[in-house]
Enzyme design. Structure first.
Site, PDB file in Angstrom:
ATOM      1  CG  ASN A 186      -8.332   3.084  -2.430  1.00  0.00           C
ATOM      2  OD1 ASN A 186      -7.488   2.632  -3.211  1.00  0.00           O
ATOM      3  ND2 ASN A 186      -8.544   2.571  -1.219  1.00  0.00           N
ATOM      4  CB  ALA A 187     -14.103   1.870  -1.464  1.00  0.00           C
ATOM      5  N   GLY A 188     -12.774  -0.758  -3.125  1.00  0.00           N
ATOM      6  CA  GLY A 188     -13.029  -1.760  -4.161  1.00  0.00           C
ATOM      7  C   GLY A 188     -13.047  -3.159  -3.588  1.00  0.00           C
ATOM      8  CB  SER A 217      -6.798  -2.145 -10.870  1.00  0.00           C
ATOM      9  OG  SER A 217      -7.491  -3.071 -11.673  1.00  0.00           O
ATOM     10  CG  ASP A 236     -22.284   0.959   1.883  1.00  0.00           C
ATOM     11  OD1 ASP A 236     -21.698   0.946   0.783  1.00  0.00           O
ATOM     12  OD2 ASP A 236     -23.061   0.066   2.261  1.00  0.00           O
ATOM     13  CE1 TYR A 275     -11.297  -5.823  -9.237  1.00  0.00           C
ATOM     14  CE2 TYR A 275     -10.452  -6.668 -11.317  1.00  0.00           C
ATOM     15  CZ  TYR A 275     -10.301  -5.884 -10.187  1.00  0.00           C
ATOM     16  OH  TYR A 275      -9.146  -5.149 -10.031  1.00  0.00           O
ATOM     17  CB  ALA A 325     -18.763  -6.151 -15.672  1.00  0.00           C
ATOM     18  CB  SER A 326     -16.969  -3.252 -11.621  1.00  0.00           C
ATOM     19  OG  SER A 326     -15.731  -3.818 -11.229  1.00  0.00           O
ATOM     20  CE  LYS A 327     -11.435  -2.379 -10.056  1.00  0.00           C
ATOM     21  NZ  LYS A 327     -11.115  -1.216  -9.209  1.00  0.00           N
TER      22      LYS A 327
END
Length: 328
Positions: free
Chosen positions: A93-95, A145, A66, A158, A160-162
Site C-alpha cells: 500500500n505504501a505510495g 489506483s 522502508d 508517478y 510510470a510507476s503505476k
C-alpha cells in the site's frame, strides 16, 4: 460465513500503515479480529495507529520499514511469519506522489517515486512469496489506483510507476496461475481524500488538490477487507474509477489531452506555494491521519453529480469522435 469469521485470527501485513488508506485499513482489520503487522517509515505514527488498533481489540506488531530496502522487506515478512507462524494477507500500500513538469522535477525525485511505488511492491511480493509457497496459500493485495490506467500529466514519474506496477502484477498473476491458493489481487481506487497530496513532492509552485469526485479512504479500506476475505483479481473502488478507465480505453489520446488541459487550467488559478520534496526521501510529521481535507467522508451520494456529468461528457466526446468518421 461473515467477514469477521473469515478474518478473525488472520495475520495481515500492511505497508504504508501510518496514514491515509493504510491507516484506515488497519482500523478496519482491527475490528475484524485480525492480527496486524504494521509497517512504514514513520515509527511514531505507527505506534499511534497500533495503540488505537489495540483499543479496538487487535493484536499488533509494529515493524518500521522502508519499502525500497529489499532486505528490510524480507525482515518484515520474516517478522510477521515468526510472530504467528503464518502470514495470510500481505497488503502493498505504501505510495508517494511527485507533481511538476517532467524536466523541472529532479531525476532523483522521479527515481525515488519509482523506487517506492513500483520496486517497493516488487520487494514486498519477493519477500512474502517464499513464505506463501512454503505454507501453500496466501494473498497479496496491491493498491495500484486508477493511475494504473489513466496517465497523470505533470506526474510522469508517478504514472510510470503505476503503469509498470499494473504490468508487474499481471505478469505475476500469470506466473502463479498454478498455485491455486495463492492470490494476487489489484485494487484501483479513484481519487481519495487522504493526506497523500499534502505529503507529495511539489515542483509546480501551486497548491495541489485532487479532482472531484474524491472518495472516502474507508471505501478503499472496506474493499481491502472484502478482497482479503474473498480474493478477486481486480477491484475498482468508486464509480469514477471505472468511468475514467473506460474513457481512456475508448479515447486514449483525447482523454490524455483533456487531463493535461484540465491541470494547466487549474495551475493558473491555484494558490502559490514553495517547492518541496515532501515525503519522497524522508518521512514527515504532519498530516498523519486517515483523511485529507478534500472529500466528502460518509456521503457517497455527493459523488453522483460528478459521475453523471462524467458519463455525459464521455458519451458526448465519443459521439463527436464517431460523427466525422461516419460522414466519410
Amino acid at each position: 460465513m461473515n467477514l469477521f469469521d473469515k478474518l478473525n485470527g488472520k495475520t495481515i501485513v500492511i505497508t504504508g500503515a501510518s496514514s491515509g488508506a493504510g491507516r484506515a485499513a488497519a482500523y478496519q482489520f482491527a475490528q475484524q479480529g485480525a492480527w496486524l503487522v504494521l509497517a512504514s517509515r514513520n515509527e511514531a505514527a505507527l505506534n499511534e495507529v497500533a495503540e488505537e488498533c489495540r483499543e479496538l481489540g487487535a493484536n499488533v506488531l509494529v515493524v518500521p520499514t522502508d519499502v525500497t530496502d529489499a532486505k528490510a522487506m524480507i525482515a518484515l515478512a520474516n517478522a510477521a511469519d515468526n510472530w504467528q507462524g503464518k502470514v495470510d494477507v500481505w497488503i502493498n500500500n505504501a505510495g508517494v506522489l511527485a507533481a511538476g513538469d517532467f524536466d523541472k522535477t529532479p531525476m532523483a525525485v522521479h527515481k525515488q517515486v519509482i523506487e517506492i511505488n513500483l520496486l517497493g511492491y516488487m520487494n514486498g511480493a519477493h519477500a512474502i512469496l517464499p513464505i506463501y509457497k512454503k505454507q501453500g496459500y496466501g494473498t497479496i493485495i496491491n493498491n495500484i489506483s486508477i493511475g494504473g490506467f489513466l496517465p497523470v500529466p505533470h506526474g510522469a514519474g508517478y504514472t510510470a510507476s503505476k503503469f509498470a506496477l499494473r504490468g508487474f502484477s499481471e505478469a505475476l498473476k500469470g506466473e502463479l496461475a498454478g498455485w491455486k491458493s495463492i492470490y494476487v489481487c489489484d485494487l484501483f481506487p479513484a481519487f481519495l481524500d487522504t493526506p497523500g497530496i499534502e505529503h507529495a513532492a511539489n515542483y509546480t509552485g501551486k497548491a495541489l488538490k485532487p479532482a472531484p469526485p474524491v472518495y472516502d479512504p474507508n471505501r478503499l479500506a472496506e474493499a481491502m477487507i472484502k478482497v482479503a476475505a474473498n480474493p478477486s483479481a481486480n477491484t475498482y473502488v468508486g464509480s469514477a474509477s471505472l468511468l475514467l478507465k473506460a474513457g481512456h480505453a475508448l479515447m486514449p489520446e483525447l482523454m490524455t489531452k483533456l487531463t493535461g488541459l484540465f491541470m494547466r487550467g487549474y495551475f493558473k488559478t491555484a494558490a502559490p506555494i514553495e517547492l518541496t520534496d515532501g515525503n519522497i526521501f524522508n518521512t514527515v510529521d504532519y498530516g498523519m491521519s486517515t483523511h485529507g481535507r478534500f472529500g466528502y467522508p460518509g456521503k457517497p451520494k455527493a459523488h453522483r453529480k460528478y459521475i453523471a456529468a462524467g458519463l455525459l461528457g464521455v458519451a458526448s466526446l465519443a459521439l463527436l469522435a464517431i460523427l466525422p468518421s461516419s460522414k466519410k
